[in-house]
Design a protein around this motif. Structure first.
Motif, PDB file in Angstrom:
ATOM      1  N   ASN A  70       0.796  -1.227   0.000  1.00  0.00           N
ATOM      2  CA  ASN A  70       0.000   0.000   0.000  1.00  0.00           C
ATOM      3  C   ASN A  70       0.830   1.278   0.000  1.00  0.00           C
ATOM      4  OD1 ASN A  70      -2.545  -1.292  -0.094  1.00  0.00           O
ATOM      5  ND2 ASN A  70      -2.277  -1.841   2.053  1.00  0.00           N
ATOM      6  N   VAL A  71       1.971   1.234  -0.669  1.00  0.00           N
ATOM      7  CA  VAL A  71       2.830   2.408  -0.779  1.00  0.00           C
ATOM      8  C   VAL A  71       2.780   2.906  -2.225  1.00  0.00           C
ATOM      9  CG1 VAL A  71       5.183   3.297  -0.564  1.00  0.00           C
ATOM     10  CG2 VAL A  71       4.325   1.623   1.083  1.00  0.00           C
ATOM     11  N   TYR A  72       2.217   4.087  -2.398  1.00  0.00           N
ATOM     12  CA  TYR A  72       2.063   4.665  -3.736  1.00  0.00           C
ATOM     13  C   TYR A  72       3.383   4.684  -4.501  1.00  0.00           C
ATOM     14  CZ  TYR A  72       1.955   8.179  -7.344  1.00  0.00           C
ATOM     15  OH  TYR A  72       2.128   8.828  -8.534  1.00  0.00           O
ATOM     16  N   ASP A  73       4.440   5.206  -3.892  1.00  0.00           N
ATOM     17  CA  ASP A  73       5.713   5.382  -4.592  1.00  0.00           C
ATOM     18  C   ASP A  73       6.268   4.063  -5.125  1.00  0.00           C
ATOM     19  OD1 ASP A  73       5.756   8.151  -4.276  1.00  0.00           O
ATOM     20  OD2 ASP A  73       6.800   8.020  -2.359  1.00  0.00           O
ATOM     21  N   ALA A  74       6.131   2.994  -4.363  1.00  0.00           N
ATOM     22  CA  ALA A  74       6.621   1.693  -4.816  1.00  0.00           C
ATOM     23  C   ALA A  74       5.787   1.176  -5.981  1.00  0.00           C
ATOM     24  CB  ALA A  74       6.619   0.693  -3.662  1.00  0.00           C
ATOM     25  N   GLN A  75       4.472   1.310  -5.882  1.00  0.00           N
ATOM     26  CA  GLN A  75       3.593   0.875  -6.973  1.00  0.00           C
ATOM     27  C   GLN A  75       3.894   1.675  -8.242  1.00  0.00           C
ATOM     28  OE1 GLN A  75       1.422  -1.657  -7.013  1.00  0.00           O
ATOM     29  NE2 GLN A  75       1.300  -2.164  -4.850  1.00  0.00           N
ATOM     30  N   TYR A  76       3.974   2.979  -8.102  1.00  0.00           N
ATOM     31  CA  TYR A  76       4.256   3.838  -9.260  1.00  0.00           C
ATOM     32  C   TYR A  76       5.644   3.518  -9.822  1.00  0.00           C
ATOM     33  CZ  TYR A  76       4.780   7.850 -12.271  1.00  0.00           C
ATOM     34  OH  TYR A  76       4.990   8.649 -13.371  1.00  0.00           O
ATOM     35  N   GLY A  77       6.617   3.357  -8.940  1.00  0.00           N
ATOM     36  CA  GLY A  77       7.984   3.064  -9.382  1.00  0.00           C
ATOM     37  C   GLY A  77       8.074   1.770 -10.170  1.00  0.00           C
ATOM     38  N   ALA A  80       6.508   2.307 -13.516  1.00  0.00           N
ATOM     39  CA  ALA A  80       7.421   3.103 -14.340  1.00  0.00           C
ATOM     40  C   ALA A  80       8.584   2.262 -14.857  1.00  0.00           C
ATOM     41  CB  ALA A  80       7.945   4.298 -13.537  1.00  0.00           C
ATOM     42  N   ALA A  81       9.084   1.352 -14.033  1.00  0.00           N
ATOM     43  CA  ALA A  81      10.184   0.486 -14.474  1.00  0.00           C
ATOM     44  C   ALA A  81       9.752  -0.361 -15.665  1.00  0.00           C
ATOM     45  CB  ALA A  81      10.659  -0.399 -13.318  1.00  0.00           C
ATOM     46  N   TYR A  82       8.548  -0.924 -15.584  1.00  0.00           N
ATOM     47  CA  TYR A  82       8.039  -1.709 -16.714  1.00  0.00           C
ATOM     48  C   TYR A  82       7.818  -0.828 -17.948  1.00  0.00           C
ATOM     49  CZ  TYR A  82       7.275  -6.104 -14.163  1.00  0.00           C
ATOM     50  OH  TYR A  82       7.448  -7.284 -13.481  1.00  0.00           O
ATOM     51  N   PHE A 132       0.527  12.170 -12.571  1.00  0.00           N
ATOM     52  CA  PHE A 132       1.538  11.313 -13.193  1.00  0.00           C
ATOM     53  C   PHE A 132       1.007   9.891 -13.379  1.00  0.00           C
ATOM     54  CE2 PHE A 132       4.002  14.643 -11.023  1.00  0.00           C
ATOM     55  CZ  PHE A 132       4.616  15.201 -12.139  1.00  0.00           C
ATOM     56  N   ALA A 133       0.355   9.364 -12.365  1.00  0.00           N
ATOM     57  CA  ALA A 133      -0.226   8.027 -12.482  1.00  0.00           C
ATOM     58  C   ALA A 133      -1.325   8.023 -13.542  1.00  0.00           C
ATOM     59  CB  ALA A 133      -0.778   7.559 -11.140  1.00  0.00           C
ATOM     60  N   MET A 134      -2.112   9.078 -13.572  1.00  0.00           N
ATOM     61  CA  MET A 134      -3.187   9.155 -14.559  1.00  0.00           C
ATOM     62  C   MET A 134      -2.643   9.213 -15.984  1.00  0.00           C
ATOM     63  SD  MET A 134      -5.743  11.717 -12.486  1.00  0.00           S
ATOM     64  CE  MET A 134      -7.085  11.712 -13.649  1.00  0.00           C
ATOM     65  N   ARG A 135      -1.609   9.983 -16.193  1.00  0.00           N
ATOM     66  CA  ARG A 135      -1.019  10.067 -17.545  1.00  0.00           C
ATOM     67  C   ARG A 135      -0.390   8.738 -17.947  1.00  0.00           C
ATOM     68  NH1 ARG A 135       1.003  16.049 -16.718  1.00  0.00           N
ATOM     69  NH2 ARG A 135      -0.841  17.114 -17.498  1.00  0.00           N
ATOM     70  N   SER A 136       0.235   8.077 -16.994  1.00  0.00           N
ATOM     71  CA  SER A 136       0.806   6.758 -17.282  1.00  0.00           C
ATOM     72  C   SER A 136      -0.296   5.771 -17.628  1.00  0.00           C
ATOM     73  CB  SER A 136       1.621   6.252 -16.091  1.00  0.00           C
ATOM     74  OG  SER A 136       2.743   7.074 -15.876  1.00  0.00           O
ATOM     75  N   LEU A 137      -1.380   5.817 -16.882  1.00  0.00           N
ATOM     76  CA  LEU A 137      -2.516   4.936 -17.179  1.00  0.00           C
ATOM     77  C   LEU A 137      -3.105   5.253 -18.546  1.00  0.00           C
ATOM     78  CD1 LEU A 137      -4.455   4.590 -13.823  1.00  0.00           C
ATOM     79  CD2 LEU A 137      -3.372   2.768 -15.146  1.00  0.00           C
ATOM     80  N   GLN A 138      -3.205   6.514 -18.875  1.00  0.00           N
ATOM     81  CA  GLN A 138      -3.746   6.902 -20.178  1.00  0.00           C
ATOM     82  C   GLN A 138      -2.897   6.272 -21.292  1.00  0.00           C
ATOM     83  OE1 GLN A 138      -3.623  11.120 -21.041  1.00  0.00           O
ATOM     84  NE2 GLN A 138      -5.141  10.928 -22.663  1.00  0.00           N
ATOM     85  N   GLU A 139      -1.580   6.381 -21.155  1.00  0.00           N
ATOM     86  CA  GLU A 139      -0.690   5.794 -22.160  1.00  0.00           C
ATOM     87  C   GLU A 139      -0.853   4.278 -22.219  1.00  0.00           C
ATOM     88  OE1 GLU A 139       4.040   5.055 -23.118  1.00  0.00           O
ATOM     89  OE2 GLU A 139       3.513   6.405 -21.483  1.00  0.00           O
ATOM     90  N   LEU A 140      -0.902   3.634 -21.052  1.00  0.00           N
ATOM     91  CA  LEU A 140      -1.045   2.180 -21.027  1.00  0.00           C
ATOM     92  C   LEU A 140      -2.367   1.730 -21.629  1.00  0.00           C
ATOM     93  CD1 LEU A 140       0.452   1.432 -17.510  1.00  0.00           C
ATOM     94  CD2 LEU A 140       1.415   0.745 -19.719  1.00  0.00           C
TER      95      LEU A 140
END
Length: 165
Positions: A70-77, A80-82, A132-140
């Motif tokens: 439940n840590v946002y930064d780890a999930q986002y990170g 982002a790595a993928y 940032f998460a929303m833009r990444s999701l949009q791209e995915l």
């Protein structure tokens, strides 16, 4: 050497000094002393991510999430790595002249993009206002042809942009 506080301070100092190899050495020591500390895996993963060492970043960030999901930064990170790994794979695929090999390389890159999706969705769930998460999701969603989800995120981003004007 057994003082955790000093070890953590050394790690922080080396990270801030961009001495990644030294920081990783002390992170390894700290993980041996405290193998359930998700923050240590997160720190290692982010350093690898910043060095474009995606496979190592994925390994460390995955462990961080296993320990504390439940840590946002780890999930986002991890997402982002993928994404970064897949983007790199796309660049390499564009250099391939053989149509079949090119198509296979694109398929492999899309499989890596797909691996990012659950982590970006979890990051968005943990912090639904994060652009940032929303833009990444949009791209995915676009790349993975998930049109309905793409349109929902696009509308939310447009709404946020309109509120800023």
């Amino acid at each position: 050497p057994d003082d955790k506080t000093i070890t953590l301070q050394l790690i922080d100092l080396y990270i801030k000094s961009n001495k990644h190899e030294d920081a990783q050495k002390y992170i390894k020591v700290a993980k041996e002393a405290d193998p359930t500390n998700s923050t240590l895996y997160f720190a290692a993963g982010i350093m690898y991510l910043n060095q474009s060492r995606y496979d190592e970043a994925i390994e460390e960030l995955t462990k961080s999430i296993e320990l504390n999901p439940n840590v946002y930064d780890a999930q986002y990170g991890l997402g982002a790595a993928y994404i970064n790994k897949a983007s790199e794979m796309f660049v390499k695929a564009n250099e391939i002249m053989d149509v079949k090999k090119y198509s296979d390389a694109i398929d492999q890159a899309n499989e890596v993009y797909a691996k990012a999706l659950p982590y970006m969705e979890k990051a968005y769930e943990l912090n639904p206002e994060d652009v940032f998460a929303m833009r990444s999701l949009q791209e995915l969603y676009y790349r993975l042809k998930q049109t309905d989800k793409y349109n929902i995120i696009k509308a939310k981003l447009t709404e946020m942009d309109n509120q800023l004007k």
